[in-house]
Design a protein around this motif. Structure first.
Motif, PDB file in Angstrom:
ATOM      1  N   LEU A 175      -8.064 -17.732 -13.320  1.00 20.60           N
ATOM      2  CA  LEU A 175      -7.541 -17.439 -14.653  1.00 20.60           C
ATOM      3  C   LEU A 175      -6.587 -18.530 -15.114  1.00 20.60           C
ATOM      4  O   LEU A 175      -6.605 -18.939 -16.285  1.00 20.60           O
ATOM      5  CB  LEU A 175      -6.849 -16.077 -14.641  1.00 20.60           C
ATOM      6  CG  LEU A 175      -6.303 -15.558 -15.971  1.00 20.60           C
ATOM      7  CD1 LEU A 175      -7.363 -15.602 -17.064  1.00 20.60           C
ATOM      8  CD2 LEU A 175      -5.781 -14.129 -15.801  1.00 20.60           C
TER       9      LEU A 175
ATOM     10  N   SER B  92      -6.528 -21.629 -18.507  1.00 16.08           N
ATOM     11  CA  SER B  92      -5.431 -22.080 -19.378  1.00 16.08           C
ATOM     12  C   SER B  92      -5.291 -23.596 -19.385  1.00 16.08           C
ATOM     13  O   SER B  92      -4.603 -24.152 -20.248  1.00 16.08           O
ATOM     14  CB  SER B  92      -4.111 -21.437 -18.942  1.00 16.08           C
ATOM     15  OG  SER B  92      -3.623 -22.007 -17.742  1.00 16.08           O
TER      16      SER B  92
ATOM     17  N   GLU C 196      -8.232 -14.074 -21.324  1.00 17.14           N
ATOM     18  CA  GLU C 196      -6.902 -13.733 -20.834  1.00 17.14           C
ATOM     19  C   GLU C 196      -6.578 -12.271 -21.167  1.00 17.14           C
ATOM     20  O   GLU C 196      -6.022 -11.534 -20.337  1.00 17.14           O
ATOM     21  CB  GLU C 196      -5.847 -14.660 -21.438  1.00 17.14           C
ATOM     22  CG  GLU C 196      -4.487 -14.490 -20.789  1.00 17.14           C
ATOM     23  CD  GLU C 196      -3.429 -15.438 -21.342  1.00 17.14           C
ATOM     24  OE1 GLU C 196      -2.327 -15.450 -20.767  1.00 17.14           O
ATOM     25  OE2 GLU C 196      -3.694 -16.130 -22.341  1.00 17.14           O
TER      26      GLU C 196
ATOM     27  N   LYS D 125      -4.569 -11.245 -13.177  1.00 16.44           N
ATOM     28  CA  LYS D 125      -3.449 -11.511 -14.085  1.00 16.44           C
ATOM     29  C   LYS D 125      -2.145 -11.676 -13.316  1.00 16.44           C
ATOM     30  O   LYS D 125      -1.323 -12.546 -13.657  1.00 16.44           O
ATOM     31  CB  LYS D 125      -3.329 -10.361 -15.099  1.00 16.44           C
ATOM     32  CG  LYS D 125      -2.392 -10.660 -16.243  1.00 16.44           C
ATOM     33  CD  LYS D 125      -2.928 -11.790 -17.100  1.00 16.44           C
ATOM     34  CE  LYS D 125      -2.010 -12.067 -18.270  1.00 16.44           C
ATOM     35  NZ  LYS D 125      -2.193 -13.417 -18.823  1.00 16.44           N
TER      36      LYS D 125
ATOM     37  N   GLU E  26      -2.227 -15.172 -11.831  1.00 15.91           N
ATOM     38  CA  GLU E  26      -2.049 -16.196 -12.872  1.00 15.91           C
ATOM     39  C   GLU E  26      -0.595 -16.270 -13.324  1.00 15.91           C
ATOM     40  O   GLU E  26      -0.033 -17.367 -13.494  1.00 15.91           O
ATOM     41  CB  GLU E  26      -2.951 -15.870 -14.057  1.00 15.91           C
ATOM     42  CG  GLU E  26      -2.812 -16.834 -15.226  1.00 15.91           C
ATOM     43  CD  GLU E  26      -2.591 -16.131 -16.558  1.00 15.91           C
ATOM     44  OE1 GLU E  26      -2.705 -16.799 -17.595  1.00 15.91           O
ATOM     45  OE2 GLU E  26      -2.280 -14.918 -16.555  1.00 15.91           O
TER      46      GLU E  26
END
Length: 619
Positions: free
Chosen positions: A474, A478, A499, A555, A558
């Protein structure tokens, strides 16, 4: 990620095999008598650790022959993992004995590298031992995997010699015993009230039907024999093909029919209507454990749920900004519908969709040296998800190459119903599954062992902490703007969509498994916050139902990597080197997040003038 790599502790808790007689949550999980198995330790701690880890690696290969095949060790290519009750019990006893041997080693007398090996293997053993309590082996099948998807292993193997084909024939014959072992576990699960939710188990009979072919040569198990490798002599091919057909006809097909009868007539009608893990015996404890181990943190389900809600709010704000930037006049919900339905956002056929993925990968490759000092030697490919599994498979997954370098890694893209696969998600998806995401991270980890000249234990090439592996994937999304992606605002919106998808996971996974949410509540929340197609949303929600806790890792991982990058940037200022940062994050393979943080803090302190600045507001 999917298939044979995406194994997390959440799967161990509620899906896979570890158990024997039930233990009460919180009770001692080391079986009686294990203490007698380990004599007092003597000798050099480093040598004892090396010996133990080498022995344990060999045990792991024997116990997991499919994984051994995928790592390039072909000694066990003729067999499947033994899922008999005796074998499951024996693996647990061996884990407990290994932990006791490990704890007899004086950690303080090891080098820092040795201490890291010690810590990682201790965590792995402790989580496997604790998972034993929750009897996850009594759910051996769901729509994401089980004996009914055994043929998918062939997709990942190399068939080059006569022996390769002969071993696969032996594996086909072994389907018979593997099915019967699964049936025993399913029936025990029924007896103990530990069933798979009915809504996802309904997907399994059609999977078995795809195995129940009229002619053996139409079986997915027969695929390797449709085209022989050049190294197989012509005079051997007919013999091998006939033997494969016989094995399918005499062993696999009767086994598939037995499985179908048990699943459709005996098991499925009695499956539970609820979807949450908390509805199972010891379910709340099991899910809290899954949350801790999946994220490698001490976060509770309630804390994770709150983090998810905050992230959803933040990302919605960024989505609104892009909606306004492209001049769309409707609200965000209407914008989602537009992105889901306008034909301009979709390819008409699978081959064109696959070609677009390959083009993106080619654009990314030359940009990677800007961000990484070390890149993997192993190449990767971009392939289509096999047609047989595509309807029940999520959008994409990565399958690692062989640790010995004999097989490239592969990013699998789902081409089923291309009209539900939008163009705007492709760049983010490629960055996650291929480079700079899973292929880069996992291949570098595999090369750690070969590059260490035999000083790094083999388990380090395969150990997986989902929060790190998927957190990196993840985080890799970005990095798109730094490697030329997301020039189109719709593609940037696609990255935000992905995301948001991972933020939504925090909310709906904990919602269903800890807060009593229904499946429909989870679907509705997902639809309200992402423009993903309804087919994808339904498949995703059913994945979370089948695999409690695993989706939390993305998440949380990340956020930790971003937190560490911000910390390093604040500490080093103009001396911050992004290539150095990424190399230290990836330089020890997959790690629990606390050990990753320790490594990065050490790196900051080693840089000239580095002063660690702890940032608030992150998990």
């Amino acid at each position: 990620m999917k298939a044979f790599y995406c194994s997390s502790i959440a799967a161990l808790v509620l899906l896979s095999g570890c158990a024997g007689k039930s233990a009460k949550p919180g009770s001692q999980s080391v079986p009686p008598g294990v203490l007698a198995l380990t004599p007092p330790a003597k000798g050099d701690p480093a040598q004892r650790l090396t010996t133990l880890l080498a022995s344990e690696w060999q045990r792991w290969l024997v116990d997991h022959p499919e994984e051994a095949s995928l790592t390039g060790d072909h000694r066990y290519d003729d067999r499947w993992t033994d899922m008999s009750l005796d074998a499951i019990e024996a693996r647990h006893v061996a884990d407990a004995a290994a932990l006791l041997k490990l704890l007899e080693i004086d950690r303080e007398r090891l080098t820092p590298a040795g201490q890291l090996n010690f810590d990682l293997y201790r965590q792995q053993l402790e989580r496997d031992i604790e998972a034993y309590r929750y009897r996850g082996h009594l759910q051996p099948i769901n729509h994401l995997g089980g004996v009914q998807t055994s043929d998918q292993l062939a997709e990942a193997l190399q068939f080059e010699t006569v022996l390769d084909y002969e071993n696969w024939i032996r594996r086909i014959r072994g389907i018979d015993a593997a099915v019967d072992q699964s049936i025993v576990l399913l029936r025990m699960g029924l007896a103990e009230g530990r069933t798979v939710p009915k809504v996802i188990m309904k997907r399994v009979p059609p999977q078995i039907d795809r195995q129940l072919v009229k002619k053996p040569e139409a079986s997915p198990l027969y695929t390797p024999f449709l085209k022989f490798a050049p190294g197989v002599p012509e005079d051997q091919r007919a013999r091998l093909a006939d033997a494969a057909k016989a094995a399918i006809r005499d062993s696999a097909l009767p086994a598939w029919q037995r499985l179908k009868d048990v699943v459709a007539k005996e098991y499925l009608p009695k499956c539970r209507d609820s979807v949450g893990a908390s509805e199972l015996p010891e379910g709340r404890d099991a899910y809290a454990f899954a949350a801790r181990t999946s994220t490698t943190t001490n976060l509770t389900p309630d804390e994770i749920h709150d983090i998810g809600q905050r992230e959803v709010t933040r990302i919605r704000g960024e989505m609104e900004a892009i909606r306004k930037r492209v001049g769309y006049q409707g609200d965000l919900k209407a914008f989602f519908t537009y992105l889901r339905t306008d034909p301009k956002f979709f390819y008409r056929d699978g081959p064109t969709l696959l070609s677009a993925y390959r083009d993106i990968a080619k654009r990314i490759d030359p940009e990677l040296p800007k961000l990484f000092g070390k890149l993997p030697r192993l190449p990767y490919g971009v392939r289509a998800v096999p047609e047989a599994s595509a309807p029940d498979t999520h959008t994409a997954y990565y399958q690692p190459g062989a640790a010995d370098g004999t097989r490239a890694g592969n990013f699998y893209a789902n081409l089923y119903k291309p009209g539900s696969r939008p163009k705007w998600e492709q760049e983010a998806l490629t960055a996650h599954e291929a480079v700079p995401g899973h292929h880069l991270q996992i291949s570098l980890q595999q090369e750690l062992v070969s590059d260490a000249g035999g000083t790094l234990p083999a388990f380090r090439s395969q150990i997986s902490f989902t929060a790190f592996v998927e957190g990196w994937g993840l985080y890799a999304e970005s990095l798109g703007p730094e490697i030329g992606l997301y020039q189109d605002p719709y593609s940037k919106f696609g990255q935000l969509t992905y995301e948001m998808w991972r933020a939504v996971r925090l909310v709906v996974d904990t919602g269903m498994h800890a807060k009593g949410w229904s499946r429909q509540q989870a679907i509705d929340f997902f639809k309200a916050n992402t423009p993903r197609a309804e087919l994808d949303i339904t498949n995703e929600i059913d994945r979370y139902i089948a695999w409690p806790g695993q989706a939390l890792a993305y998440k949380i991982g990340e956020l930790k990597i971003k937190e560490l990058r911000a910390r390093a940037t604040a500490a080093l200022g103009s001396k911050f080197d992004i290539r150095g940062f990424h190399d230290v994050v990836l330089g020890s393979g997959a790690l629990p997040l606390d050990i990753l943080e320790r490594n990065v803090d050490t790196w900051i302190e080693q840089q000239d003038g580095g002063v660690i600045v702890k940032l608030r507001g992150t998990p």
